[in-house]
Scaffold this motif. Sequence first.
Motif, PDB file in Angstrom:
ATOM      1  N   PHE A 167      37.102  59.903  37.777  1.00 14.19           N
ATOM      2  CA  PHE A 167      38.327  59.226  38.227  1.00 14.19           C
ATOM      3  C   PHE A 167      37.935  58.088  39.153  1.00 14.19           C
ATOM      4  CE2 PHE A 167      41.886  58.626  41.227  1.00 14.19           C
ATOM      5  CZ  PHE A 167      42.856  58.249  40.299  1.00 14.19           C
ATOM      6  N   LEU A 168      38.495  56.909  38.879  1.00 17.74           N
ATOM      7  CA  LEU A 168      38.274  55.744  39.737  1.00 17.74           C
ATOM      8  C   LEU A 168      39.554  55.518  40.542  1.00 17.74           C
ATOM      9  CD1 LEU A 168      36.549  53.389  37.132  1.00 17.74           C
ATOM     10  CD2 LEU A 168      35.450  54.824  38.851  1.00 17.74           C
ATOM     11  N   PRO A 169      39.494  55.681  41.864  1.00 15.62           N
ATOM     12  CA  PRO A 169      40.716  55.686  42.683  1.00 15.62           C
ATOM     13  C   PRO A 169      41.217  54.294  43.057  1.00 15.62           C
ATOM     14  CG  PRO A 169      38.830  56.118  44.069  1.00 15.62           C
ATOM     15  CD  PRO A 169      38.288  55.973  42.670  1.00 15.62           C
ATOM     16  N   PHE A 170      41.325  53.424  42.054  1.00  7.62           N
ATOM     17  CA  PHE A 170      41.882  52.101  42.330  1.00  7.62           C
ATOM     18  C   PHE A 170      42.644  51.628  41.095  1.00  7.62           C
ATOM     19  CE2 PHE A 170      37.259  51.663  41.492  1.00  7.62           C
ATOM     20  CZ  PHE A 170      37.291  51.068  40.245  1.00  7.62           C
ATOM     21  N   PRO A 171      43.622  50.752  41.283  1.00 13.02           N
ATOM     22  CA  PRO A 171      44.422  50.265  40.143  1.00 13.02           C
ATOM     23  C   PRO A 171      43.609  49.365  39.219  1.00 13.02           C
ATOM     24  CG  PRO A 171      45.057  49.131  42.161  1.00 13.02           C
ATOM     25  CD  PRO A 171      44.099  50.204  42.569  1.00 13.02           C
ATOM     26  N   CYS A 172      43.892  49.448  37.932  1.00 12.46           N
ATOM     27  CA  CYS A 172      43.188  48.651  36.932  1.00 12.46           C
ATOM     28  C   CYS A 172      44.168  48.034  35.945  1.00 12.46           C
ATOM     29  CB  CYS A 172      42.200  49.513  36.151  1.00 12.46           C
ATOM     30  SG  CYS A 172      40.797  50.109  37.104  1.00 12.46           S
ATOM     31  N   VAL A 173      43.832  46.854  35.464  1.00  8.59           N
ATOM     32  CA  VAL A 173      44.496  46.242  34.315  1.00  8.59           C
ATOM     33  C   VAL A 173      43.432  46.147  33.227  1.00  8.59           C
ATOM     34  CG1 VAL A 173      45.647  44.206  33.389  1.00  8.59           C
ATOM     35  CG2 VAL A 173      46.155  44.989  35.710  1.00  8.59           C
ATOM     36  N   VAL A 174      43.746  46.677  32.048  1.00  9.06           N
ATOM     37  CA  VAL A 174      42.740  46.910  31.009  1.00  9.06           C
ATOM     38  C   VAL A 174      43.079  46.160  29.731  1.00  9.06           C
ATOM     39  CG1 VAL A 174      41.729  48.715  29.538  1.00  9.06           C
ATOM     40  CG2 VAL A 174      42.179  49.192  31.959  1.00  9.06           C
ATOM     41  N   THR A 175      42.039  45.703  29.037  1.00  7.96           N
ATOM     42  CA  THR A 175      42.180  45.262  27.660  1.00  7.96           C
ATOM     43  C   THR A 175      41.129  45.983  26.841  1.00  7.96           C
ATOM     44  OG1 THR A 175      42.424  43.364  26.176  1.00  7.96           O
ATOM     45  CG2 THR A 175      40.615  43.270  27.754  1.00  7.96           C
ATOM     46  N   ILE A 176      41.310  45.994  25.532  1.00  7.60           N
ATOM     47  CA  ILE A 176      40.379  46.700  24.658  1.00  7.60           C
ATOM     48  C   ILE A 176      40.054  45.835  23.452  1.00  7.60           C
ATOM     49  CG2 ILE A 176      42.298  47.907  23.505  1.00  7.60           C
ATOM     50  CD1 ILE A 176      40.316  50.230  22.986  1.00  7.60           C
ATOM     51  N   GLY A 177      38.799  45.868  23.028  1.00  4.37           N
ATOM     52  CA  GLY A 177      38.410  45.117  21.839  1.00  4.37           C
ATOM     53  C   GLY A 177      36.907  45.040  21.708  1.00  4.37           C
ATOM     54  N   MET A 178      36.449  44.536  20.560  1.00  7.65           N
ATOM     55  CA  MET A 178      35.019  44.362  20.310  1.00  7.65           C
ATOM     56  C   MET A 178      34.490  43.099  20.984  1.00  7.65           C
ATOM     57  SD  MET A 178      32.556  45.928  18.861  1.00  7.65           S
ATOM     58  CE  MET A 178      30.812  45.488  18.796  1.00  7.65           C
ATOM     59  N   GLN A 191      44.902  40.280  39.238  1.00  8.54           N
ATOM     60  CA  GLN A 191      45.134  39.752  40.596  1.00  8.54           C
ATOM     61  C   GLN A 191      46.585  39.945  41.010  1.00  8.54           C
ATOM     62  OE1 GLN A 191      43.735  35.685  40.770  1.00  8.54           O
ATOM     63  NE2 GLN A 191      41.646  36.243  40.215  1.00  8.54           N
ATOM     64  N   ASN A 192      47.511  39.719  40.089  1.00 12.64           N
ATOM     65  CA  ASN A 192      48.937  39.879  40.391  1.00 12.64           C
ATOM     66  C   ASN A 192      49.274  41.330  40.760  1.00 12.64           C
ATOM     67  OD1 ASN A 192      49.209  37.187  39.754  1.00 12.64           O
ATOM     68  ND2 ASN A 192      50.058  37.539  37.717  1.00 12.64           N
ATOM     69  N   PHE A 193      48.550  42.268  40.150  1.00  8.77           N
ATOM     70  CA  PHE A 193      48.766  43.693  40.432  1.00  8.77           C
ATOM     71  C   PHE A 193      47.938  44.185  41.628  1.00  8.77           C
ATOM     72  CE2 PHE A 193      50.426  43.970  36.038  1.00  8.77           C
ATOM     73  CZ  PHE A 193      51.478  44.854  36.213  1.00  8.77           C
ATOM     74  N   GLY A 194      47.064  43.317  42.132  1.00  9.24           N
ATOM     75  CA  GLY A 194      46.128  43.764  43.153  1.00  9.24           C
ATOM     76  C   GLY A 194      45.170  44.796  42.582  1.00  9.24           C
ATOM     77  N   ALA A 195      44.721  44.548  41.340  1.00 12.31           N
ATOM     78  CA  ALA A 195      43.937  45.544  40.595  1.00 12.31           C
ATOM     79  C   ALA A 195      42.608  44.960  40.130  1.00 12.31           C
ATOM     80  CB  ALA A 195      44.744  46.022  39.386  1.00 12.31           C
ATOM     81  N   LYS A 196      41.774  45.824  39.583  1.00 12.02           N
ATOM     82  CA  LYS A 196      40.516  45.415  38.969  1.00 12.02           C
ATOM     83  C   LYS A 196      40.753  45.111  37.489  1.00 12.02           C
ATOM     84  CE  LYS A 196      37.947  46.275  42.637  1.00 12.02           C
ATOM     85  NZ  LYS A 196      37.290  45.184  43.386  1.00 12.02           N
ATOM     86  N   SER A 197      40.019  44.125  36.973  1.00 11.98           N
ATOM     87  CA  SER A 197      40.101  43.789  35.550  1.00 11.98           C
ATOM     88  C   SER A 197      39.044  44.575  34.787  1.00 11.98           C
ATOM     89  CB  SER A 197      39.902  42.290  35.336  1.00 11.98           C
ATOM     90  OG  SER A 197      38.684  41.855  35.912  1.00 11.98           O
ATOM     91  N   VAL A 198      39.466  45.182  33.675  1.00  6.58           N
ATOM     92  CA  VAL A 198      38.588  46.083  32.918  1.00  6.58           C
ATOM     93  C   VAL A 198      38.648  45.746  31.425  1.00  6.58           C
ATOM     94  CG1 VAL A 198      38.130  48.478  32.253  1.00  6.58           C
ATOM     95  CG2 VAL A 198      38.908  47.957  34.591  1.00  6.58           C
ATOM     96  N   VAL A 199      37.479  45.655  30.796  1.00  6.42           N
ATOM     97  CA  VAL A 199      37.385  45.527  29.339  1.00  6.42           C
ATOM     98  C   VAL A 199      36.829  46.828  28.788  1.00  6.42           C
ATOM     99  CG1 VAL A 199      36.206  44.381  27.421  1.00  6.42           C
ATOM    100  CG2 VAL A 199      37.097  43.021  29.325  1.00  6.42           C
ATOM    101  N   VAL A 200      37.609  47.480  27.919  1.00  6.48           N
ATOM    102  CA  VAL A 200      37.104  48.629  27.167  1.00  6.48           C
ATOM    103  C   VAL A 200      36.551  48.085  25.861  1.00  6.48           C
ATOM    104  CG1 VAL A 200      37.656  50.806  26.031  1.00  6.48           C
ATOM    105  CG2 VAL A 200      38.770  50.215  28.194  1.00  6.48           C
ATOM    106  N   THR A 201      35.263  48.292  25.638  1.00  3.26           N
ATOM    107  CA  THR A 201      34.644  47.756  24.426  1.00  3.26           C
ATOM    108  C   THR A 201      33.651  48.766  23.861  1.00  3.26           C
ATOM    109  OG1 THR A 201      33.636  45.784  23.435  1.00  3.26           O
ATOM    110  CG2 THR A 201      32.730  46.533  25.552  1.00  3.26           C
ATOM    111  N   PHE A 202      33.109  48.431  22.704  1.00  6.75           N
ATOM    112  CA  PHE A 202      32.286  49.392  21.972  1.00  6.75           C
ATOM    113  C   PHE A 202      30.822  48.963  21.963  1.00  6.75           C
ATOM    114  CE2 PHE A 202      36.549  49.253  20.040  1.00  6.75           C
ATOM    115  CZ  PHE A 202      36.977  50.529  20.418  1.00  6.75           C
ATOM    116  N   SER A 203      29.943  49.920  22.161  1.00  8.48           N
ATOM    117  CA  SER A 203      28.508  49.636  22.106  1.00  8.48           C
ATOM    118  C   SER A 203      28.042  49.436  20.669  1.00  8.48           C
ATOM    119  CB  SER A 203      27.711  50.757  22.766  1.00  8.48           C
ATOM    120  OG  SER A 203      28.010  52.008  22.172  1.00  8.48           O
TER     121      SER A 203
END
Length: 309
Positions: free
Chosen positions: A11-22, A42-54
Amino acid sequence: MEILNLDDIIFLPFPCVVTIGMFDGVHKGHKFMLQDLRQRAQNFGAKSVVVTFSNHPREVLDSKQEQNPIELIQSKQERYNKIAEQGVDYIFEVFFTKEFAKISPKEFLNILQKKTILKALVLGYDNSFGNPNNTEFKEIISEGKYLSTQIIQDKNTMYEQEIEISSSAIRKAIKNGNIVLANKMLEEEFSIYSNITKGYQIGRSLGFPTANIQIPTKKIVPKNGVYATRVLYKNRLYNSVTNIGTRPTFERKDRSIETFIFDFNEEIYNENIRLFFVDYLREERKFEDKSLLIGQMKIDIENAKKVLA
């Protein structure tokens, strides 16, 4: 940017905004989306996260993969580096499996919500997630929300020369030798990073010693022909001309990438270089004798110098 394996996250105890793709290529459209991701985070006061595939999902899902293997614009490390250049805070890496492919959109969102404070999921106009046969995706998109998470789908489509920008379109352009179009879509010169191996030394015998570049596994290679190129070696950039093909004049059958580097006389066997493709000059063809080939090589060098000037 930090890279985390999604399975390893408790669990990461901070807000995130996520996208997903290759994000193969991290092209012009990808960059626009990643910049949008950062702004929304930034608008959410959150971290930006990319979910991607190895690994590419097609390697797992395509039953004809052995006959028609996927050819990628970038290696995994190249792709991650380009994502990092866009200022993304985290990559959550997933190894794609048949089991993962069966996960429904809601199940996937549940996983993310358990691992972090998921404020929003941002998707491209043609991006989906979860089992494509599941109607949940359309329901989630239409509602624009899942539990406490906003679902945002970008409707923007980007074009270059009236062609929709996509990883598939870039691969097609590279395979067709349309390097200029591919580079415009990528917003940079398509490149191959690889090792210099000892070849047949045909170029040396003709008075044009060439670097024989090992073809990387799973990396897309432009169609056979002659190209104006640049070589990056030890942080210095050199102009060059490159032949891709089977050297029909000498009746070879194995495909090779051979580069003649201008104003360069170092021995670089077993060294790594990055080869940048700038433009396609001509098709590869067979010459009746060596003198005709040498004459054409001189013309190729002059044409490459004009392109690279």
